[in-house]
Design an enzyme around this catalytic site. Structure first.
Site, mmCIF file in Angstrom:
data_model
loop_
_atom_site.group_PDB
_atom_site.id
_atom_site.type_symbol
_atom_site.label_atom_id
_atom_site.label_comp_id
_atom_site.label_asym_id
_atom_site.label_seq_id
_atom_site.Cartn_x
_atom_site.Cartn_y
_atom_site.Cartn_z
ATOM 1 N N GLU A 1 3.935 4.407 -10.822
ATOM 2 C CA GLU A 1 3.633 3.266 -9.963
ATOM 3 C C GLU A 1 2.162 2.937 -10.174
ATOM 4 O OE1 GLU A 1 6.107 2.389 -6.342
ATOM 5 O OE2 GLU A 1 4.248 3.079 -5.434
ATOM 6 N N CYS B 1 0.186 7.493 -10.481
ATOM 7 C CA CYS B 1 -0.124 6.398 -9.551
ATOM 8 C C CYS B 1 -1.585 6.003 -9.646
ATOM 9 C CB CYS B 1 0.215 6.816 -8.116
ATOM 10 S SG CYS B 1 0.138 5.430 -6.970
ATOM 11 N N TYR C 1 -0.891 -0.162 -10.962
ATOM 12 C CA TYR C 1 -1.152 -1.537 -10.551
ATOM 13 C C TYR C 1 -2.254 -2.145 -11.397
ATOM 14 C CZ TYR C 1 -3.062 -5.264 -7.728
ATOM 15 O OH TYR C 1 -3.521 -6.467 -7.299
ATOM 16 N N TYR D 1 0.852 -1.203 0.000
ATOM 17 C CA TYR D 1 0.000 0.000 0.000
ATOM 18 C C TYR D 1 0.883 1.247 0.000
ATOM 19 C CZ TYR D 1 -3.760 -3.221 0.766
ATOM 20 O OH TYR D 1 -4.643 -4.259 0.571
ATOM 21 N N SER D 2 0.564 2.179 -0.883
ATOM 22 C CA SER D 2 1.289 3.450 -0.918
ATOM 23 C C SER D 2 0.987 4.216 0.364
ATOM 24 C CB SER D 2 0.819 4.321 -2.082
ATOM 25 O OG SER D 2 0.851 3.622 -3.290
HETATM 26 C C1 LIG Z 1 3.040 -0.589 -5.084
HETATM 27 C C2 LIG Z 1 1.559 -0.800 -4.786
HETATM 28 C C3 LIG Z 1 0.878 0.150 -4.051
HETATM 29 C C4 LIG Z 1 -0.478 -0.024 -3.801
HETATM 30 N N1 LIG Z 1 -1.128 0.927 -3.090
HETATM 31 C C5 LIG Z 1 -2.427 0.804 -2.836
HETATM 32 C C6 LIG Z 1 -3.126 1.824 -2.118
HETATM 33 O O1 LIG Z 1 -2.550 2.854 -1.730
HETATM 34 N N2 LIG Z 1 -4.442 1.635 -1.877
HETATM 35 C C7 LIG Z 1 -5.105 0.517 -2.317
HETATM 36 O O2 LIG Z 1 -6.296 0.396 -2.042
HETATM 37 N N3 LIG Z 1 -4.459 -0.451 -3.004
HETATM 38 C C8 LIG Z 1 -3.155 -0.340 -3.260
HETATM 39 N N4 LIG Z 1 -2.493 -1.329 -3.943
HETATM 40 C C9 LIG Z 1 -3.217 -2.574 -4.233
HETATM 41 C C10 LIG Z 1 -3.122 -3.554 -3.009
HETATM 42 O O3 LIG Z 1 -1.785 -4.031 -2.890
HETATM 43 C C11 LIG Z 1 -4.002 -4.804 -3.138
HETATM 44 O O4 LIG Z 1 -3.699 -5.436 -4.353
HETATM 45 C C12 LIG Z 1 -5.479 -4.517 -3.073
HETATM 46 O O5 LIG Z 1 -5.837 -3.911 -1.842
HETATM 47 C C13 LIG Z 1 -6.272 -5.816 -3.207
HETATM 48 O O6 LIG Z 1 -5.831 -6.706 -2.236
HETATM 49 P P1 LIG Z 1 -6.836 -7.705 -1.479
HETATM 50 O O7 LIG Z 1 -6.035 -8.559 -0.562
HETATM 51 O O8 LIG Z 1 -7.975 -6.978 -0.899
HETATM 52 O O9 LIG Z 1 -7.392 -8.570 -2.666
HETATM 53 P P2 LIG Z 1 -7.022 -10.111 -2.977
HETATM 54 O O10 LIG Z 1 -7.685 -10.997 -2.004
HETATM 55 O O11 LIG Z 1 -5.550 -10.213 -3.110
HETATM 56 O O12 LIG Z 1 -7.721 -10.253 -4.355
HETATM 57 C C14 LIG Z 1 -7.199 -9.604 -5.479
HETATM 58 C C15 LIG Z 1 -7.426 -10.521 -6.652
HETATM 59 O O13 LIG Z 1 -8.817 -10.596 -6.899
HETATM 60 C C16 LIG Z 1 -9.029 -10.704 -8.284
HETATM 61 N N5 LIG Z 1 -9.928 -9.610 -8.696
HETATM 62 C C17 LIG Z 1 -9.881 -8.321 -8.312
HETATM 63 N N6 LIG Z 1 -10.852 -7.603 -8.876
HETATM 64 C C18 LIG Z 1 -11.531 -8.463 -9.639
HETATM 65 C C19 LIG Z 1 -12.654 -8.343 -10.478
HETATM 66 N N7 LIG Z 1 -13.271 -7.168 -10.634
HETATM 67 N N8 LIG Z 1 -13.101 -9.447 -11.131
HETATM 68 C C20 LIG Z 1 -12.473 -10.647 -10.975
HETATM 69 N N9 LIG Z 1 -11.394 -10.829 -10.189
HETATM 70 C C21 LIG Z 1 -10.952 -9.757 -9.542
HETATM 71 C C22 LIG Z 1 -7.684 -10.625 -8.962
HETATM 72 O O14 LIG Z 1 -7.248 -11.932 -9.223
HETATM 73 C C23 LIG Z 1 -6.811 -9.992 -7.926
HETATM 74 O O15 LIG Z 1 -5.482 -10.369 -8.042
HETATM 75 C C24 LIG Z 1 -1.152 -1.170 -4.257
HETATM 76 C C25 LIG Z 1 -0.450 -2.122 -5.001
HETATM 77 C C26 LIG Z 1 0.875 -1.940 -5.274
HETATM 78 C C27 LIG Z 1 1.608 -2.964 -6.088
HETATM 79 N N1 LIG Z 2 1.110 2.334 -6.296
HETATM 80 C C1 LIG Z 2 0.194 1.589 -6.862
HETATM 81 O O1 LIG Z 2 0.461 0.757 -7.671
HETATM 82 C C2 LIG Z 2 -1.201 1.813 -6.446
HETATM 83 C C3 LIG Z 2 -1.484 2.741 -5.456
HETATM 84 C C4 LIG Z 2 -2.788 2.948 -5.109
HETATM 85 C C5 LIG Z 2 -3.781 2.224 -5.747
HETATM 86 N N2 LIG Z 2 -3.486 1.329 -6.683
HETATM 87 C C6 LIG Z 2 -4.524 0.610 -7.424
HETATM 88 O O2 LIG Z 2 -5.088 1.578 -8.309
HETATM 89 C C7 LIG Z 2 -6.427 1.274 -8.553
HETATM 90 C C8 LIG Z 2 -7.321 2.507 -8.263
HETATM 91 O O3 LIG Z 2 -8.541 2.037 -7.986
HETATM 92 P P1 LIG Z 2 -9.661 2.783 -7.193
HETATM 93 O O4 LIG Z 2 -10.708 1.749 -7.044
HETATM 94 O O5 LIG Z 2 -9.119 3.475 -6.040
HETATM 95 O O6 LIG Z 2 -10.110 3.842 -8.266
HETATM 96 P P2 LIG Z 2 -11.550 4.403 -8.571
HETATM 97 O O7 LIG Z 2 -12.077 5.096 -7.391
HETATM 98 O O8 LIG Z 2 -12.381 3.351 -9.225
HETATM 99 O O9 LIG Z 2 -11.137 5.501 -9.655
HETATM 100 C C9 LIG Z 2 -10.507 5.147 -10.842
HETATM 101 C C10 LIG Z 2 -10.877 6.185 -11.875
HETATM 102 O O10 LIG Z 2 -10.125 5.955 -13.045
HETATM 103 C C11 LIG Z 2 -11.017 5.826 -14.147
HETATM 104 N N3 LIG Z 2 -10.453 4.946 -15.169
HETATM 105 C C12 LIG Z 2 -10.801 3.691 -15.528
HETATM 106 N N4 LIG Z 2 -10.054 3.273 -16.553
HETATM 107 C C13 LIG Z 2 -9.220 4.292 -16.865
HETATM 108 C C14 LIG Z 2 -8.220 4.466 -17.841
HETATM 109 N N5 LIG Z 2 -7.924 3.524 -18.714
HETATM 110 N N6 LIG Z 2 -7.558 5.618 -17.873
HETATM 111 C C15 LIG Z 2 -7.820 6.619 -16.997
HETATM 112 N N7 LIG Z 2 -8.777 6.517 -16.053
HETATM 113 C C16 LIG Z 2 -9.459 5.363 -15.983
HETATM 114 C C17 LIG Z 2 -12.276 5.279 -13.545
HETATM 115 O O11 LIG Z 2 -13.394 5.552 -14.411
HETATM 116 P P3 LIG Z 2 -14.664 4.575 -14.585
HETATM 117 O O12 LIG Z 2 -14.674 3.648 -13.436
HETATM 118 O O13 LIG Z 2 -15.828 5.497 -14.629
HETATM 119 O O14 LIG Z 2 -14.438 3.907 -15.894
HETATM 120 C C18 LIG Z 2 -12.346 6.105 -12.274
HETATM 121 O O15 LIG Z 2 -12.836 7.389 -12.538
HETATM 122 C C19 LIG Z 2 -6.744 0.071 -7.699
HETATM 123 O O16 LIG Z 2 -6.601 -1.088 -8.500
HETATM 124 C C20 LIG Z 2 -5.665 0.111 -6.609
HETATM 125 O O17 LIG Z 2 -5.417 -1.157 -6.038
HETATM 126 C C21 LIG Z 2 -2.201 1.129 -7.045
#
Ligand SMILES: Cc1cc2nc3c(=O)[nH]c(=O)nc-3n(C[C@H](O)[C@H](O)[C@H](O)COP(=O)(O)OP(=O)(O)OC[C@H]3O[C@@H](n4cnc5c(N)ncnc54)[C@H](O)[C@@H]3O)c2cc1C
Ligand SMILES: NC(=O)c1ccc[n+]([C@@H]2O[C@H](COP(=O)([O-])OP(=O)(O)OC[C@H]3O[C@@H](n4cnc5c(N)ncnc54)[C@H](OP(=O)(O)O)[C@@H]3O)[C@@H](O)[C@H]2O)c1
Length: 361
Positions: free
Chosen positions: A359, A319, A361, A142-143
């Site tokens: 960054e 991000c 995901y 998690y960031s």
């Molecule tokens: C560097 C980094 C930073 C991140 N920062 C954040 C952050 O700040 N906040 C945040 O909320 N998350 C963040 N994430 C994402 C976070 O790490 C988790 O992946 C996320 O919270 C989901 O984990 P979980 O254990 O709840 O889900 P899990 O139990 O691990 O389930 C996830 C799995 O469910 C499946 N899945 C998910 N959605 C669907 C769908 N719609 N349909 C079918 N299958 C699906 C996929 O196989 C997926 O791999 C970050 C990820 C990375 C890599």
């Molecule tokens: N460092 C990391 O890697 C990191 C950090 C934080 C979060 N994450 C991940 O980032 C994702 C954010 O999800 P969230 O549920 O918080 O977001 P959210 O509230 O659903 O918001 C995402 C927004 O992006 C829009 N969107 C969808 N496809 C897009 C595209 N191709 N280009 C630009 N915008 C698009 C969505 O629009 P519509 O839904 O209306 O289509 C929505 O407005 C999650 O999967 C989370 O795990 C990763």
């Protein structure tokens, strides 16, 4: 060097976070300057100027690369999965409206200063319980959503911004993500196992006069809240921002806009140094009637963004959703092409110079 903090925090009224705080905190590492210059580069037979990192000092055999980011003394993986840090939840509050599609929570954990992170880093969380094979769950990353000083300014807490993952699988069953639900359900006092901190990609630029363009979708806002608190809510002897911070945040609905009041306070406080643009995909459209994604909003400022990208002290950070980078490339390709520049090559150079940081995901 002490850092004095004056922070204005806005959480929903149920939260117990004080609205203004003032205190001293950790020592800071001073900046080191680095020189950059343009290098001529030829693409498709045309001479164009592409930025590249060139060290101008001492022509010695071994060139030590100085980072443009605040990376001195950054701690990585102090806590590993086998021996995680156990913190406690101090507060956990839903920050999306009741009618938002999905829930996002802001949570604060105690660290007692034992998890020394920087703005832009992430932590791992090991959720309680076991997986379907009877093994302890694996960590999720998690960031970090708080500045290094933390939401209480005492360097003793770390905050996250977590989306509760709930989806329906192919068999029509509702599935809850393991770690995100564990986190969103935490109550004050509950324990949480933390690993890390990890990550250097999203560290802030050293240059206090930099232009920092931040592109976030949904919870991708986390590292930028961290940056922006340091920039606008805190006072540091060794870092006084006087550049431009420009945040683009894309969310589905206005009820899912994250930390909006905080960002508006920053804008009020420093209108010259902060630009704030929201893209609300399910409520707004562009003039062609297309869905307002973050790249759609950015396209309104395309020329201005392109000019900023030509400066060697502009830093872009992205991000959130993986799909967003492709959309952003699509607006940059024609802009660069107008000047005979191949965007993908240009972006590669920006990445090399640590000016394009992703960054997703
Ligand atoms: C560097 C980094 C930073 C991140 N920062 C954040 C952050 O700040 N906040 C945040 O909320 N998350 C963040 N994430 C994402 C976070 O790490 C988790 O992946 C996320 O919270 C989901 O984990 P979980 O254990 O709840 O889900 P899990 O139990 O691990 O389930 C996830 C799995 O469910 C499946 N899945 C998910 N959605 C669907 C769908 N719609 N349909 C079918 N299958 C699906 C996929 O196989 C997926 O791999 C970050 C990820 C990375 C890599
Ligand atoms: N460092 C990391 O890697 C990191 C950090 C934080 C979060 N994450 C991940 O980032 C994702 C954010 O999800 P969230 O549920 O918080 O977001 P959210 O509230 O659903 O918001 C995402 C927004 O992006 C829009 N969107 C969808 N496809 C897009 C595209 N191709 N280009 C630009 N915008 C698009 C969505 O629009 P519509 O839904 O209306 O289509 C929505 O407005 C999650 O999967 C989370 O795990 C990763």
């Amino acid at each position: 060097m002490a850092s004095v903090v004056t922070a204005a925090v806005s959480f929903p009224s149920s939260s117990t976070v004080p609205s203004r705080t003032s205190f001293s905190a950790l020592d800071r590492v001073p900046f080191q300057k680095v020189s950059f210059q343009y290098r001529d580069f030829s693409i498709s037979g045309r001479g164009v100027s592409i930025r590249a990192q060139v060290t101008t000092e001492q022509p010695v055999t071994k060139v030590v690369k100085e980072s443009k980011k605040q990376d001195e003394g950054v701690v990585i993986n102090k806590f590993k999965p086998k021996d995680p840090y156990t913190g406690r939840c101090l507060l956990n509050t839903k920050i999306t409206g009741d009618d938002a599609p999905g829930e996002t929570w802001h949570m604060v954990f105690t660290t007692e200063g034992e998890v020394p992170y920087r703005e832009g880093q992430s932590i791992g969380v090991i959720p309680d319980g076991i997986d379907k094979n009877g093994k302890p769950h694996k960590l999720r990353l998690y960031s970090i959503a708080s500045s290094a000083l933390g939401d209480f300014g005492d360097s003793k807490t770390v905050s996250l911004c977590v989306k509760r993952l709930v989806y329906t699988n192919d068999n029509g069953e509702v599935v809850k993500g393991v770690c995100s639900n564990f986190l969103c359900d935490l109550k004050p006092g509950n324990e949480v196992k933390i690993t890390g901190p990890v990550g250097k990609e999203m560290l802030m630029p050293k240059d206090p006069n930099a232009t920092i363009i931040m592109l976030a979708t949904g919870t991708g806002i986390a590292p930028f809240r961290s940056f922006l608190w340091k920039i606008f809510f805190e006072k540091h002897e060794d870092y006084k921002f006087n550049g431009l911070a420009w945040l683009f945040l894309g969310v589905p609905t206005s009820s899912s806009l994250l930390y909006k009041e905080e960002f508006e306070k920053m804008k009020e406080k420093s209108p010259e140094n902060f630009r704030l643009d929201f893209a609300v995909s399910r409520e707004q459209t562009n003039e062609k009637g297309e869905k307002m994604y973050i790249q759609t909003r950015m396209a309104e400022y395309a020329e201005e963004l392109w000019e900023l990208l030509k400066k060697d002290n502009t830093f872009v950070y992205m991000c959130g959703l993986k799909g967003m980078e492709k959309g952003i490339d699509e607006i940059m390709v024609p802009l660069a092409a107008k000047e005979g520049i191949d965007w993908i090559e240009y972006k590669r150079q920006l990445k090399k110079a640590e000016q394009w940081n992703v960054e997703v995901y």
